[in-house]
Design a protein around this motif. Structure first.
Motif, mmCIF file in Angstrom:
data_model
loop_
_atom_site.group_PDB
_atom_site.id
_atom_site.type_symbol
_atom_site.label_atom_id
_atom_site.label_comp_id
_atom_site.label_asym_id
_atom_site.label_seq_id
_atom_site.Cartn_x
_atom_site.Cartn_y
_atom_site.Cartn_z
ATOM 1 N N ARG A 86 -12.800 10.335 -5.557
ATOM 2 C CA ARG A 86 -11.998 10.258 -4.334
ATOM 3 C C ARG A 86 -12.806 10.459 -3.059
ATOM 4 O O ARG A 86 -12.337 10.154 -1.973
ATOM 5 C CB ARG A 86 -10.898 11.328 -4.370
ATOM 6 C CG ARG A 86 -9.810 11.078 -5.371
ATOM 7 C CD ARG A 86 -8.643 12.036 -5.163
ATOM 8 N NE ARG A 86 -9.068 13.397 -4.860
ATOM 9 C CZ ARG A 86 -9.015 14.428 -5.697
ATOM 10 N NH1 ARG A 86 -8.539 14.260 -6.896
ATOM 11 N NH2 ARG A 86 -9.427 15.617 -5.331
ATOM 12 N N SER A 87 -14.002 10.975 -3.176
ATOM 13 C CA SER A 87 -14.783 11.343 -1.989
ATOM 14 C C SER A 87 -15.350 10.137 -1.245
ATOM 15 O O SER A 87 -15.468 9.045 -1.792
ATOM 16 C CB SER A 87 -15.921 12.269 -2.394
ATOM 17 O OG SER A 87 -16.857 11.573 -3.176
ATOM 18 N N VAL A 88 -15.730 10.367 -0.001
ATOM 19 C CA VAL A 88 -16.326 9.324 0.833
ATOM 20 C C VAL A 88 -17.850 9.434 0.767
ATOM 21 O O VAL A 88 -18.538 8.459 0.523
ATOM 22 C CB VAL A 88 -15.818 9.437 2.284
ATOM 23 C CG1 VAL A 88 -16.500 8.411 3.163
ATOM 24 C CG2 VAL A 88 -14.315 9.262 2.318
ATOM 25 N N LEU A 89 -18.395 10.608 1.003
ATOM 26 C CA LEU A 89 -19.835 10.877 0.912
ATOM 27 C C LEU A 89 -20.710 9.859 1.651
ATOM 28 O O LEU A 89 -21.510 9.159 1.065
ATOM 29 C CB LEU A 89 -20.286 10.948 -0.558
ATOM 30 C CG LEU A 89 -19.720 12.060 -1.409
ATOM 31 C CD1 LEU A 89 -20.264 11.986 -2.822
ATOM 32 C CD2 LEU A 89 -20.016 13.415 -0.807
ATOM 33 N N THR A 90 -20.587 9.795 2.948
ATOM 34 C CA THR A 90 -21.454 8.922 3.733
ATOM 35 C C THR A 90 -22.269 9.751 4.712
ATOM 36 O O THR A 90 -21.837 10.806 5.168
ATOM 37 C CB THR A 90 -20.660 7.875 4.532
ATOM 38 O OG1 THR A 90 -19.765 8.556 5.400
ATOM 39 C CG2 THR A 90 -19.888 6.947 3.630
ATOM 40 N N GLY A 91 -23.439 9.269 5.019
ATOM 41 C CA GLY A 91 -24.270 9.914 6.021
ATOM 42 C C GLY A 91 -24.809 11.272 5.634
ATOM 43 O O GLY A 91 -25.137 12.079 6.496
ATOM 44 N N TRP B 134 -28.268 9.306 2.602
ATOM 45 C CA TRP B 134 -27.728 8.611 1.436
ATOM 46 C C TRP B 134 -26.220 8.481 1.520
ATOM 47 O O TRP B 134 -25.545 9.206 2.242
ATOM 48 C CB TRP B 134 -28.143 9.308 0.140
ATOM 49 C CG TRP B 134 -27.676 10.731 0.019
ATOM 50 C CD1 TRP B 134 -28.291 11.840 0.494
ATOM 51 C CD2 TRP B 134 -26.486 11.182 -0.612
ATOM 52 N NE1 TRP B 134 -27.562 12.954 0.204
ATOM 53 C CE2 TRP B 134 -26.447 12.579 -0.489
ATOM 54 C CE3 TRP B 134 -25.449 10.551 -1.292
ATOM 55 C CZ2 TRP B 134 -25.409 13.364 -1.008
ATOM 56 C CZ3 TRP B 134 -24.420 11.324 -1.804
ATOM 57 C CH2 TRP B 134 -24.423 12.713 -1.664
ATOM 58 N N HIS B 135 -25.701 7.524 0.772
ATOM 59 C CA HIS B 135 -24.275 7.240 0.701
ATOM 60 C C HIS B 135 -23.812 7.325 -0.754
ATOM 61 O O HIS B 135 -24.635 7.272 -1.675
ATOM 62 C CB HIS B 135 -23.989 5.851 1.273
ATOM 63 C CG HIS B 135 -24.454 5.721 2.694
ATOM 64 N ND1 HIS B 135 -23.704 6.151 3.744
ATOM 65 C CD2 HIS B 135 -25.603 5.251 3.206
ATOM 66 C CE1 HIS B 135 -24.371 5.946 4.862
ATOM 67 N NE2 HIS B 135 -25.539 5.397 4.558
ATOM 68 N N LYS B 136 -22.548 7.410 -0.933
ATOM 69 C CA LYS B 136 -21.970 7.570 -2.278
ATOM 70 C C LYS B 136 -22.437 6.472 -3.227
ATOM 71 O O LYS B 136 -22.726 6.760 -4.400
ATOM 72 C CB LYS B 136 -20.443 7.546 -2.187
ATOM 73 C CG LYS B 136 -19.749 7.734 -3.505
ATOM 74 C CD LYS B 136 -18.256 7.736 -3.324
ATOM 75 C CE LYS B 136 -17.535 7.861 -4.646
ATOM 76 N NZ LYS B 136 -16.092 7.897 -4.469
ATOM 77 N N SER B 137 -22.594 5.262 -2.763
ATOM 78 C CA SER B 137 -23.010 4.156 -3.632
ATOM 79 C C SER B 137 -24.420 4.373 -4.207
ATOM 80 O O SER B 137 -24.765 3.785 -5.221
ATOM 81 C CB SER B 137 -22.967 2.828 -2.876
ATOM 82 O OG SER B 137 -23.869 2.867 -1.772
ATOM 83 N N GLU B 138 -25.197 5.232 -3.581
ATOM 84 C CA GLU B 138 -26.557 5.524 -4.046
ATOM 85 C C GLU B 138 -26.607 6.752 -4.947
ATOM 86 O O GLU B 138 -27.633 7.035 -5.547
ATOM 87 C CB GLU B 138 -27.467 5.766 -2.848
ATOM 88 C CG GLU B 138 -27.541 4.596 -1.899
ATOM 89 C CD GLU B 138 -28.190 4.998 -0.600
ATOM 90 O OE1 GLU B 138 -29.403 4.800 -0.487
ATOM 91 O OE2 GLU B 138 -27.478 5.507 0.279
ATOM 92 N N ALA B 139 -25.505 7.471 -5.021
ATOM 93 C CA ALA B 139 -25.477 8.727 -5.761
ATOM 94 C C ALA B 139 -25.490 8.514 -7.264
ATOM 95 O O ALA B 139 -24.904 7.572 -7.793
ATOM 96 C CB ALA B 139 -24.247 9.540 -5.375
ATOM 97 N N ILE B 140 -26.192 9.398 -7.929
ATOM 98 C CA ILE B 140 -26.214 9.446 -9.393
ATOM 99 C C ILE B 140 -25.427 10.692 -9.757
ATOM 100 O O ILE B 140 -25.778 11.809 -9.369
ATOM 101 C CB ILE B 140 -27.664 9.548 -9.915
ATOM 102 C CG1 ILE B 140 -28.491 8.373 -9.427
ATOM 103 C CG2 ILE B 140 -27.675 9.643 -11.446
ATOM 104 C CD1 ILE B 140 -29.982 8.594 -9.512
ATOM 105 N N PHE B 141 -24.346 10.496 -10.452
ATOM 106 C CA PHE B 141 -23.442 11.590 -10.801
ATOM 107 C C PHE B 141 -23.676 11.959 -12.260
ATOM 108 O O PHE B 141 -23.306 11.235 -13.155
ATOM 109 C CB PHE B 141 -22.014 11.123 -10.563
ATOM 110 C CG PHE B 141 -20.982 12.198 -10.673
ATOM 111 C CD1 PHE B 141 -20.954 13.264 -9.783
ATOM 112 C CD2 PHE B 141 -20.035 12.158 -11.664
ATOM 113 C CE1 PHE B 141 -20.000 14.247 -9.887
ATOM 114 C CE2 PHE B 141 -19.078 13.138 -11.790
ATOM 115 C CZ PHE B 141 -19.053 14.177 -10.892
ATOM 116 N N ASP B 142 -24.372 13.082 -12.481
ATOM 117 C CA ASP B 142 -24.699 13.507 -13.850
ATOM 118 C C ASP B 142 -23.804 14.639 -14.277
ATOM 119 O O ASP B 142 -24.006 15.738 -13.965
ATOM 120 C CB ASP B 142 -26.144 14.005 -13.943
ATOM 121 C CG ASP B 142 -27.146 12.985 -13.429
ATOM 122 O OD1 ASP B 142 -27.135 11.856 -13.917
ATOM 123 O OD2 ASP B 142 -27.915 13.358 -12.546
#
Length: 70
Positions: free
Chosen positions: A43-48, A62-70
């Motif tokens: 649900r998060s936005v995670l930008t900037g 970094w932005h959410k699209s670049e995040a690696i969620f482990d």
């Protein structure tokens, strides 16, 4: 005791995972220092967001699209 029963519920444990990005210079994983529950991440936005990279020394935005969620 006043005769009232106290019910102690067990807290539901939701897995929390670390969020990392990949250093664009070295290709190595960089911890963002953030952790989230999977549903919160979805649900998060995670930008900037920014993180200082221990590998190349740069600050990566970094932005959410670049995040690696482990």
């Amino acid at each position: 005791a006043d005769g009232a029963a106290t019910v102690v519920g067990q807290a539901r444990r939701v897995p929390v995972a670390a969020i990392s990005i990949t250093c664009p210079t070295t290709g190595k994983p960089v911890s963002t220092g953030m952790t989230m529950e999977p549903e919160s991440f979805r649900r998060s936005v995670l930008t900037g967001n920014s993180v200082r990279c221990p590998h190349c020394g740069a600050t990566h935005i970094w932005h959410k699209s670049e995040a690696i969620f482990d």
